[in-house]
Scaffold this active site. Structure first.
Site, PDB file in Angstrom:
ATOM      1  N   GLY A 138      28.170  14.631  18.625  1.00 59.91           N
ATOM      2  CA  GLY A 138      29.028  13.937  17.898  1.00 59.91           C
ATOM      3  C   GLY A 138      30.228  14.395  18.268  1.00 59.91           C
ATOM      4  N   GLU A 179      31.085   9.542  21.758  1.00 61.57           N
ATOM      5  CA  GLU A 179      30.844  10.925  21.460  1.00 61.57           C
ATOM      6  C   GLU A 179      29.329  11.195  22.229  1.00 61.57           C
ATOM      7  OE1 GLU A 179      32.573  13.610  20.853  1.00 61.57           O
ATOM      8  OE2 GLU A 179      34.345  12.964  20.102  1.00 61.57           O
ATOM      9  N   GLU A 228      29.206  13.677  25.353  1.00 56.54           N
ATOM     10  CA  GLU A 228      28.394  15.131  25.516  1.00 56.54           C
ATOM     11  C   GLU A 228      27.269  15.179  26.093  1.00 56.54           C
ATOM     12  OE1 GLU A 228      28.022  16.505  21.051  1.00 56.54           O
ATOM     13  OE2 GLU A 228      30.402  16.608  21.023  1.00 56.54           O
ATOM     14  N   GLU A 244      23.948  22.768  26.755  1.00 54.79           N
ATOM     15  CA  GLU A 244      22.741  22.249  26.953  1.00 54.79           C
ATOM     16  C   GLU A 244      22.379  20.825  26.142  1.00 54.79           C
ATOM     17  OE1 GLU A 244      18.518  24.231  26.256  1.00 54.79           O
ATOM     18  OE2 GLU A 244      19.945  25.936  25.866  1.00 54.79           O
TER      19      GLU A 244
END
Length: 168
Positions: free
Chosen positions: A43, A59, A63, A107
């Site tokens: 997020g 988001e 990501e 990660e």
């Protein structure tokens, strides 16, 4: 000066996060570079003139590389010490190749997350709370609209994930 005093725009930051599951029921988590002690749901901050639904999908994609559908809002959380209002969603992974975001996520992956092992992955209590609330969701009604003139863009009544109308 007006009758109500001098207007100052709010200083709150609105952020979004999402509990995303794959077809095996695993949960998408990230380990951010600036919070390396914990995994968390992906997020980030809502940008100016962006809907919260567009923001959460953007988001998550930025990501993690994942494309998702959103089912509903599972919680609203306010950090009064840093003036952040976070809206948490639940959704489903629909595609995309998982990969970390350069400069932000170290990660990315799907994990077999449950109530018994959550503290193995998510170390911070406020992230655990958001995740636990999303595991067995009770969706909140919400609507996206414009004014002058009024235009309803989408409405979700909170009762069933399929009730989200007008979502892109």
């Amino acid at each position: 000066m007006t009758a109500t005093g001098v207007y100052a725009p709010p200083r709150a930051i609105v952020s979004v996060t999402a509990y995303i599951t794959n077809e095996d029921g695993e949960v998408l988590l990230v380990r951010n570079l600036h919070r390396g002690d914990t995994y968390e749901m992906p997020g980030g901050q809502v940008e100016n003139h962006e809907s919260i639904l567009d923001a959460v999908k953007r988001e998550v994609k930025e990501e993690t590389g994942a494309e998702v559908t959103i089912e509903g809002i599972t919680g609203i959380y306010q950090n009064v010490s840093s003036h952040v209002l976070c809206v948490a969603f639940r959704g489903t992974y629909t595609g995309g190749e998982l990969r970390p975001q350069e400069g932000e996520t170290a990660e990315v992956g799907f994990f077999d997350l449950n109530r018994e092992n959550i503290d193995t992955y998510i170390k911070r209590e406020h992230f655990q709370l958001r995740t636990l609330d999303a595991m067995d969701p009770h969706y909140f009604p919400h609507a996206l609209y414009k004014v002058r003139p009024y235009e309803l863009i989408s409405r979700y009544d909170g009762n069933a994930p399929s009730a989200l109308s007008g979502q892109n």
